[in-house]
Motif scaffolding. Structure first.
Motif, PDB file in Angstrom:
ATOM      1  N   THR A  78       0.815  -1.217   0.000  1.00 25.43           N
ATOM      2  CA  THR A  78       0.000   0.000   0.000  1.00 25.43           C
ATOM      3  C   THR A  78       0.851   1.271   0.000  1.00 25.43           C
ATOM      4  O   THR A  78       0.410   2.298  -0.498  1.00 25.43           O
ATOM      5  CB  THR A  78      -0.948   0.026   1.213  1.00 25.43           C
ATOM      6  OG1 THR A  78      -0.186  -0.140   2.412  1.00 25.43           O
ATOM      7  CG2 THR A  78      -1.982  -1.082   1.104  1.00 25.43           C
ATOM      8  N   TRP A  90       1.479   2.335  -3.652  1.00 24.38           N
ATOM      9  CA  TRP A  90       0.278   2.229  -4.484  1.00 24.38           C
ATOM     10  C   TRP A  90       0.485   2.894  -5.836  1.00 24.38           C
ATOM     11  O   TRP A  90       0.001   2.413  -6.851  1.00 24.38           O
ATOM     12  CB  TRP A  90      -0.931   2.841  -3.767  1.00 24.38           C
ATOM     13  CG  TRP A  90      -0.787   4.313  -3.529  1.00 24.38           C
ATOM     14  CD1 TRP A  90      -0.283   4.914  -2.415  1.00 24.38           C
ATOM     15  CD2 TRP A  90      -1.112   5.366  -4.438  1.00 24.38           C
ATOM     16  NE1 TRP A  90      -0.277   6.276  -2.569  1.00 24.38           N
ATOM     17  CE2 TRP A  90      -0.784   6.584  -3.810  1.00 24.38           C
ATOM     18  CE3 TRP A  90      -1.651   5.402  -5.725  1.00 24.38           C
ATOM     19  CZ2 TRP A  90      -0.976   7.815  -4.414  1.00 24.38           C
ATOM     20  CZ3 TRP A  90      -1.838   6.626  -6.336  1.00 24.38           C
ATOM     21  CH2 TRP A  90      -1.503   7.815  -5.682  1.00 24.38           C
ATOM     22  N   LEU A 100      -6.786  -0.679  -1.825  1.00 22.20           N
ATOM     23  CA  LEU A 100      -6.494   0.237  -0.715  1.00 22.20           C
ATOM     24  C   LEU A 100      -7.614   0.227   0.318  1.00 22.20           C
ATOM     25  O   LEU A 100      -7.358   0.229   1.525  1.00 22.20           O
ATOM     26  CB  LEU A 100      -6.268   1.661  -1.239  1.00 22.20           C
ATOM     27  CG  LEU A 100      -4.958   1.889  -1.989  1.00 22.20           C
ATOM     28  CD1 LEU A 100      -4.956   3.263  -2.654  1.00 22.20           C
ATOM     29  CD2 LEU A 100      -3.761   1.734  -1.061  1.00 22.20           C
ATOM     30  N   THR A 159      -7.526  -3.145   2.249  1.00 22.97           N
ATOM     31  CA  THR A 159      -6.379  -3.284   3.149  1.00 22.97           C
ATOM     32  C   THR A 159      -6.287  -2.161   4.170  1.00 22.97           C
ATOM     33  O   THR A 159      -5.371  -2.155   4.994  1.00 22.97           O
ATOM     34  CB  THR A 159      -5.059  -3.341   2.349  1.00 22.97           C
ATOM     35  OG1 THR A 159      -4.914  -2.140   1.585  1.00 22.97           O
ATOM     36  CG2 THR A 159      -5.017  -4.559   1.439  1.00 22.97           C
ATOM     37  N   THR A 189      -3.708  -1.667   7.320  1.00 20.09           N
ATOM     38  CA  THR A 189      -2.771  -0.544   7.230  1.00 20.09           C
ATOM     39  C   THR A 189      -2.867   0.326   8.479  1.00 20.09           C
ATOM     40  O   THR A 189      -1.840   0.730   9.050  1.00 20.09           O
ATOM     41  CB  THR A 189      -3.059   0.297   5.974  1.00 20.09           C
ATOM     42  OG1 THR A 189      -2.927  -0.536   4.820  1.00 20.09           O
ATOM     43  CG2 THR A 189      -2.123   1.481   5.856  1.00 20.09           C
TER      44      THR A 189
END
Length: 156
Positions: free
Chosen positions: A80, A83, A129, A132, A136
Motif C-alpha cells: 500500500t 500504491w 487500498l 487493506t 494498514t
C-alpha cells in the motif's frame, strides 16, 4: 516482494498470462470475437433498459473489468505504501499491450483501450487500498506505539 508472496506472485503471473492471451491473440482467433458474445449482447439488448449496450460499449466495459484485478494484484505485490507504483506499472503494461497489438494481425490499437485499461487498474488499486485499510491502520498504530516506546526508553 515476489519472494515474500509466492502464491500471490504466481496468481498475478497467471492472471497476466490470461490478460496476454485475451489481448494479444490474433484477431481471427481472439476469444472476444465469438458468436456467443454477439448472441449474448443481442439478447441483452432486447431489454429496454439495456438498449444502450452496444458492442463498442460492452468492449469498453470489458476492458475496464479485465484490468481491475491487474490493479489489485499489483497493489498487493508492491504494498500500500507503493500504491502509485502499481498504477504506473499498470499504465506501462497497458501501453505495452496496445503497442504490441499494432503488429498483430486483426488487432487494433486504440487510445480508448488505454483509457479503459487504466481506469480498470486504478479501480483495482482503489479497491485494494480500501480492503487493506484496516490492516494498514493497525500497522501504523503499531509503528507509532513502537516509536513511542523507543522515545520513552531513550529518555531514561
Amino acid at each position: 516482494m515476489l519472494h515474500r508472496h509466492p502464491f500471490l506472485s504466481l496468481l498475478t503471473v497467471a492472471y497476466l498470462a490470461f490478460v496476454g492471451w485475451v489481448t494479444l491473440t490474433p484477431g481471427s482467433e481472439a476469444p472476444t470475437q465469438s458468436e456467443l458474445v454477439l448472441r449474448v449482447l443481442a439478447r441483452l439488448q432486447r431489454y429496454h433498459h439495456l438498449e444502450w449496450l452496444t458492442y463498442d460499449r460492452a468492449e469498453y466495459l470489458a476492458n475496464i473489468a479485465l484490468f481491475v484485478p491487474v490493479g489489485l494484484f499489483l497493489l498487493l505485490l508492491f504494498g500500500t505504501r507503493l500504491w502509485w507504483l502499481a498504477v504506473v506499472a499498470a499504465i506501462t503494461l497497458t501501453s505495452f499491450i496496445e503497442t504490441v497489438q499494432r503488429s498483430i494481425p486483426g488487432r487494433v490499437s486504440d487510445e480508448r483501450d488505454i483509457a479503459a485499461n487504466t481506469i480498470g487498474a486504478v479501480i483495482g488499486v482503489v479497491v485494494g487500498l480500501v480492503l487493506t485499510l484496516p490492516a494498514t491502520l493497525r500497522r501504523w498504530a503499531a509503528e507509532d506505539e513502537r516509536q513511542r516506546t523507543r522515545e520513552l526508553a531513550g529518555r531514561r
